[in-house]
Design a protein around this motif. Structure first.
Motif, PDB file in Angstrom:
ATOM      1  N   MET A   1      -2.042   9.443  -4.166  1.00 20.36           N
ATOM      2  CA  MET A   1      -1.505   8.690  -5.292  1.00 20.36           C
ATOM      3  C   MET A   1      -2.647   7.985  -6.005  1.00 20.36           C
ATOM      4  O   MET A   1      -3.362   7.199  -5.389  1.00 20.36           O
ATOM      5  N   PRO A   2      -2.833   8.236  -7.303  1.00 19.36           N
ATOM      6  CA  PRO A   2      -3.901   7.562  -8.048  1.00 19.36           C
ATOM      7  C   PRO A   2      -3.644   6.058  -8.141  1.00 19.36           C
ATOM      8  O   PRO A   2      -2.490   5.609  -8.174  1.00 19.36           O
ATOM      9  N   TRP A   3      -4.727   5.286  -8.204  1.00 19.70           N
ATOM     10  CA  TRP A   3      -4.601   3.835  -8.316  1.00 19.70           C
ATOM     11  C   TRP A   3      -3.815   3.453  -9.568  1.00 19.70           C
ATOM     12  O   TRP A   3      -3.026   2.506  -9.555  1.00 19.70           O
ATOM     13  N   ALA A   4      -3.986   4.194 -10.652  1.00 19.84           N
ATOM     14  CA  ALA A   4      -3.249   3.883 -11.879  1.00 19.84           C
ATOM     15  C   ALA A   4      -1.743   3.966 -11.658  1.00 19.84           C
ATOM     16  O   ALA A   4      -0.977   3.165 -12.212  1.00 19.84           O
ATOM     17  N   ALA A   5      -1.286   4.925 -10.860  1.00 19.72           N
ATOM     18  CA  ALA A   5       0.146   5.058 -10.583  1.00 19.72           C
ATOM     19  C   ALA A   5       0.645   3.889  -9.736  1.00 19.72           C
ATOM     20  O   ALA A   5       1.768   3.391  -9.929  1.00 19.72           O
ATOM     21  N   VAL A   6      -0.175   3.463  -8.784  1.00 19.62           N
ATOM     22  CA  VAL A   6       0.183   2.288  -7.969  1.00 19.62           C
ATOM     23  C   VAL A   6       0.313   1.066  -8.861  1.00 19.62           C
ATOM     24  O   VAL A   6       1.280   0.297  -8.782  1.00 19.62           O
ATOM     25  N   SER A   7      -0.668   0.880  -9.725  1.00 21.69           N
ATOM     26  CA  SER A   7      -0.685  -0.277 -10.617  1.00 21.69           C
ATOM     27  C   SER A   7       0.507  -0.268 -11.564  1.00 21.69           C
ATOM     28  O   SER A   7       1.161  -1.299 -11.772  1.00 21.69           O
ATOM     29  N   ALA A   8       0.823   0.901 -12.140  1.00 27.39           N
ATOM     30  CA  ALA A   8       1.941   0.989 -13.072  1.00 27.39           C
ATOM     31  C   ALA A   8       3.259   0.651 -12.386  1.00 27.39           C
ATOM     32  O   ALA A   8       4.121  -0.034 -12.963  1.00 27.39           O
ATOM     33  N   ARG A   9       3.440   1.133 -11.156  1.00 27.00           N
ATOM     34  CA  ARG A   9       4.676   0.822 -10.426  1.00 27.00           C
ATOM     35  C   ARG A   9       4.785  -0.673 -10.163  1.00 27.00           C
ATOM     36  O   ARG A   9       5.849  -1.277 -10.367  1.00 27.00           O
ATOM     37  N   ARG A  10       3.704  -1.286  -9.713  1.00 29.90           N
ATOM     38  CA  ARG A  10       3.754  -2.718  -9.407  1.00 29.90           C
ATOM     39  C   ARG A  10       4.009  -3.552 -10.659  1.00 29.90           C
ATOM     40  O   ARG A  10       4.756  -4.540 -10.610  1.00 29.90           O
ATOM     41  N   LEU A  11       3.387  -3.187 -11.766  1.00 29.66           N
ATOM     42  CA  LEU A  11       3.638  -3.909 -13.012  1.00 29.66           C
ATOM     43  C   LEU A  11       5.124  -3.854 -13.373  1.00 29.66           C
ATOM     44  O   LEU A  11       5.716  -4.865 -13.780  1.00 29.66           O
ATOM     45  N   ALA A  12       5.730  -2.691 -13.212  1.00 30.08           N
ATOM     46  CA  ALA A  12       7.154  -2.553 -13.527  1.00 30.08           C
ATOM     47  C   ALA A  12       8.013  -3.379 -12.579  1.00 30.08           C
ATOM     48  O   ALA A  12       8.951  -4.070 -13.010  1.00 30.08           O
ATOM     49  N   ARG A  13       7.710  -3.334 -11.297  1.00 27.75           N
ATOM     50  CA  ARG A  13       8.522  -4.058 -10.312  1.00 27.75           C
ATOM     51  C   ARG A  13       8.383  -5.575 -10.489  1.00 27.75           C
ATOM     52  O   ARG A  13       9.302  -6.327 -10.164  1.00 27.75           O
ATOM     53  N   HIS A  14       7.229  -6.010 -10.991  1.00 31.19           N
ATOM     54  CA  HIS A  14       6.997  -7.439 -11.219  1.00 31.19           C
ATOM     55  C   HIS A  14       7.382  -7.876 -12.626  1.00 31.19           C
ATOM     56  O   HIS A  14       7.154  -9.026 -12.996  1.00 31.19           O
ATOM     57  N   ARG A  15       7.951  -6.976 -13.404  1.00 30.79           N
ATOM     58  CA  ARG A  15       8.342  -7.259 -14.774  1.00 30.79           C
ATOM     59  C   ARG A  15       7.156  -7.745 -15.598  1.00 30.79           C
ATOM     60  O   ARG A  15       7.298  -8.608 -16.482  1.00 30.79           O
ATOM     61  N   LEU A  16       5.987  -7.153 -15.347  1.00 36.26           N
ATOM     62  CA  LEU A  16       4.792  -7.459 -16.120  1.00 36.26           C
ATOM     63  C   LEU A  16       4.465  -6.351 -17.115  1.00 36.26           C
ATOM     64  O   LEU A  16       3.571  -6.516 -17.943  1.00 36.26           O
ATOM     65  N   ASP A  17       5.172  -5.228 -17.025  1.00 40.01           N
ATOM     66  CA  ASP A  17       5.040  -4.223 -18.084  1.00 40.01           C
ATOM     67  C   ASP A  17       5.886  -4.623 -19.286  1.00 40.01           C
ATOM     68  O   ASP A  17       5.471  -4.505 -20.438  1.00 40.01           O
ATOM     69  N   ALA A  18       7.080  -5.129 -19.019  1.00 37.73           N
ATOM     70  CA  ALA A  18       7.974  -5.648 -20.050  1.00 37.73           C
ATOM     71  C   ALA A  18       8.885  -6.682 -19.397  1.00 37.73           C
ATOM     72  O   ALA A  18       9.440  -6.424 -18.327  1.00 37.73           O
ATOM     73  N   PRO A  19       9.033  -7.866 -19.986  1.00 32.48           N
ATOM     74  CA  PRO A  19       9.885  -8.891 -19.386  1.00 32.48           C
ATOM     75  C   PRO A  19      11.325  -8.417 -19.233  1.00 32.48           C
ATOM     76  O   PRO A  19      11.821  -7.591 -20.014  1.00 32.48           O
ATOM     77  N   ALA A  20      11.997  -8.940 -18.236  1.00 28.59           N
ATOM     78  CA  ALA A  20      13.401  -8.623 -18.012  1.00 28.59           C
ATOM     79  C   ALA A  20      14.247  -9.169 -19.158  1.00 28.59           C
ATOM     80  O   ALA A  20      14.037 -10.291 -19.626  1.00 28.59           O
TER      81      ALA A  20
END
Length: 387
Positions: A1-20
């Motif tokens: 798993m590329p680091w970018a994929a790990v980072s993207a998943r965590r951002l989504a789970r933490h609502r840091l890609d887009a606020p809830a």
């Protein structure tokens, strides 16, 4: 798993890609959902906790977080991972107490040394809920109530702390929180108060330890995975061998993956891979759980961030500039009357669009804190950690 994929998943789970988005439900319930998704929010400094939460919920402000905590009681302020003060979702508290209390019991008498023995710890665990059954108590009032209940030894000023000596019972205050014997109540003036989870949340009953630990491990992997047992142990403040045993007990619920640049780790079985690149600029306050809980440090705090944004290898002491999932700088805020000055120190060259996002984040910070005017400065942050 590329680091970018790990980072993207965590951002989504933490609502840091887009606020809830709040939608039609009460904002305090949405706030509790977000806090549950991050496995709590560090709340030793409440103003930082309010920013951590509100940045993750569209349109939320500091008063919404306070309403969730003290009015609607969808949040609880108590001792969480590593014994540190956290905001936790009220509906998750039975699992937290079951898990953390079970770990503390398993540690045995060492939890109270050198100030208390095992019998004294158990006496305090029994006495605190009874002392708090009918009213919130300040630290001094609770000290007197505990001394009346178990003996004068509970109030003896023997615990070294901040150029003073605290009463003996304060040595195991985190343990009392983990065991469900107390949590924090609303401030009385400038004084903190304590209350009982049973009184705060009618019907509160802790889960059994083993299922609670398994549930907590899976929630952690949802928000912070892929991760290793050692990383989980560090995050939770648990013995490493106990964490390894716990991960083995998860069985087919988890699977092993290899993170490029790091090595083998564990994730929830079938957890989908995020193929999009991590995107976005965020200003995260002191002790934000994304910086504290995500590993490995060598990938999240890459390059100059390892020296500038960590303090002796520890995360949380500096507010973080996050760019596309990477720590890319530090920042500082100073409030003067109704004017907020935000100084951002990038460690990488920012594109024009990213600078505009930094400005939008500074304005969002001002909105959260109900400040009318904000000034953004891009340059060297002149203060050290915890400033």
């Amino acid at each position: 798993m590329p680091w970018a994929a790990v980072s993207a998943r965590r951002l989504a789970r933490h609502r840091l890609d887009a606020p809830a988005v709040v939608g039609g439900e009460p904002v305090t319930r949405r706030i509790a959902d977000v806090v549950s998704g991050t496995c709590g929010v560090h709340a030793q400094v409440m103003s930082a906790a309010e920013v951590s939460v509100a940045m993750r919920v569209a349109g939320a402000v500091s008063t919404d977080v306070r309403d969730a905590l003290w009015r609607d009681r969808t949040l609880v302020r108590t001792h969480g991972p590593r014994g540190t003060v956290h905001l936790l979702s009220a509906r998750d508290l039975p699992a937290w107490v079951g898990a953390m209390g079970g770990l503390d019991i398993a540690r045995g008498p060492g939890a109270g040394e050198p100030y208390l023995d095992a019998d004294q710890v158990e006496a305090l665990v029994d006495a605190a809920p009874r002392a708090l059954a009918h009213a919130d108590l300040t630290a001094d009032e609770l000290t007197q109530a505990l001394a009346d209940a178990v003996g004068a030894w509970a109030a003896e000023p023997v615990v070294d702390a901040f150029r003073t000596r605290l009463p003996r019972w304060r040595w195991v205050q985190p343990v009392l929180g983990h065991r469900g014997a107390l949590c924090f109540g609303p401030k009385r003036g400038r004084e903190i108060t304590f209350t009982s989870p049973v009184r705060l949340l009618p019907g509160f009953v802790p889960m059994d330890s083993e299922p609670a630990l398994r549930r907590l491990a899976l929630r952690y992997l949802h928000g912070y995975g892929p991760a290793t047992p050692a990383e989980f142990a560090r995050w939770l403040g648990a013995p490493r061998d106990r964490s390894e045993e716990l991960f083995r007990s998860l069985g087919d619920s988890v699977e092993q993956v290899t993170v490029v640049g790091s090595g083998p780790a564990v994730q929830i079985a079938g957890d989908p891979t995020h193929h999009e690149e991590p995107r976005g600029v965020r200003l995260l306050p002191y002790f934000d759980v994304f910086g504290v809980g995500c590993h490995p440090r060598s990938l999240l705090f890459a390059g100059a961030a390892a020296e500038r944004a960590l303090s002796r290898g520890q995360a949380g002491n500096y507010p973080l500039l996050l760019v596309n999932g990477q720590v890319a700088g530090v920042w500082h805020q100073a409030l003067r009357g109704r004017r907020l000055r935000v100084t951002v120190e990038p460690l990488v060259e920012l594109a024009a669009a990213e600078l505009r996002e930094v400005g939008a984040q500074a304005r969002r910070l001002a909105d959260i804190r109900a400040v009318e005017e904000v000034a953004l400065v891009v340059g060297r942050v002149p203060v050290g950690p915890h400033a």
